[in-house]
Design an enzyme around this catalytic site. Structure first.
Site: not given
Ligand code: IPE
Ligand code: MG
Length: 228
Positions: A2, A19, A113
């Site tokens: 996250d 991302h 892994l």
């Molecule tokens: C990446 O983080 C997780 C996914 C859902 C791909 P976020 O996109 O939730 O990032 P924040 O929480 O908005 O910073």
């Molecule tokens: Mg998020």
């Protein structure tokens, strides 16, 4: 994983750049886990609820997945990583489905892994689909049978669950399998979660006493709380 969006926004960049950076962070994390002898790594890449994000972000994430699959599989093969995609297949495009199947097949003989990528996944979805399957087969829904029917039945329950980005909740991740997992929350945004941060999490994990319902004295006497 996250915090990608916040990482980008802090830098006045589009969320999708966050991302992309998150994908590099995942590459680094896979390598670091493999080097540290971790044998199963399960990551939450796209939740059942993430469809509710703006269409542009959803399609950007799908594109990123496709690019990553075509780019990363040779490297994953070199590192002995076996890929599993865990989640609901319904709702994913034929192109994405073919990409997932291809990547799983291409890495199927690797043993160093296991990398489970939870995609279009929700913990509640997994519990419900496992129960439905048992009922359809006329079986009794016991803990053992339900666990064996879950989408993550090919790996043991997790020892440690790490959530980055400062939030302290599971957000529908591994609800069933998290029963005895140690939880670790990092304030680092996922793109910033590097080897040192992973080592901190692992060090914290080694400080926990895992009792699995037993007393401290019992654990000390047997040495392993999972022993009878
Ligand atoms: C990446 O983080 C997780 C996914 C859902 C791909 P976020 O996109 O939730 O990032 P924040 O929480 O908005 O910073
Ligand atoms: Mg998020």
């Amino acid at each position: 994983m996250d915090g990608n969006g916040r990482w980008a926004t802090k830098r006045f960049l589009p969320r999708l750049v966050g991302h992309q950076q998150g994908m590099s962070s995942l590459r680094r994390c896979i390598k670091a886990c493999s080097e540290r002898g971790v044998t199963v790594l399960t990551v939450f890449a796209f939740s059942s609820e993430n469809w509710n994000r703006p269409a542009e972000e959803v399609s950007g994430l799908m594109d990123l997945l496709m690019v990553a699959l075509s780019r990363e599989v040779p490297e994953l093969n070199k590192e002995g990583v076996r890929l599993h995609f865990v989640g609901e297949r319904t709702g994913l495009s034929d192109k994405v489905l073919a990409g997932l199947a291809q990547a799983e097949a291409a890495t199927a003989s690797n043993t160093r892994l296991v990398l489970n990528v939870c995609f279009n996944y929700g913990g509640r979805w997994d519990i419900a689909q496992a129960a439905s399957r048992l009922i359809a087969q006329g079986k009794i829904v016991t803990e053992l049978a339900l666990g064996a029917a879950m989408a993550l039945a090919h790996v043991p329950d997790p020892d440690l669950i790490i959530r980055t980005g400062g939030e302290q909740r599971l957000s529908n991740f591994l609800l069933w399998q998290a029963a005895y997992a140690e939880l670790y929350f990092s304030d680092k945004l996922w793109p910033e979660f590097d080897e040192a941060a992973l080592d901190e999490a692992l060090a914290a994990y080694t400080q926990r006493e895992r009792r699995f319902g037993k007393t401290s004295a019992q654990v000390a006497a047997i040495g392993d709380a999972t022993a009878k």
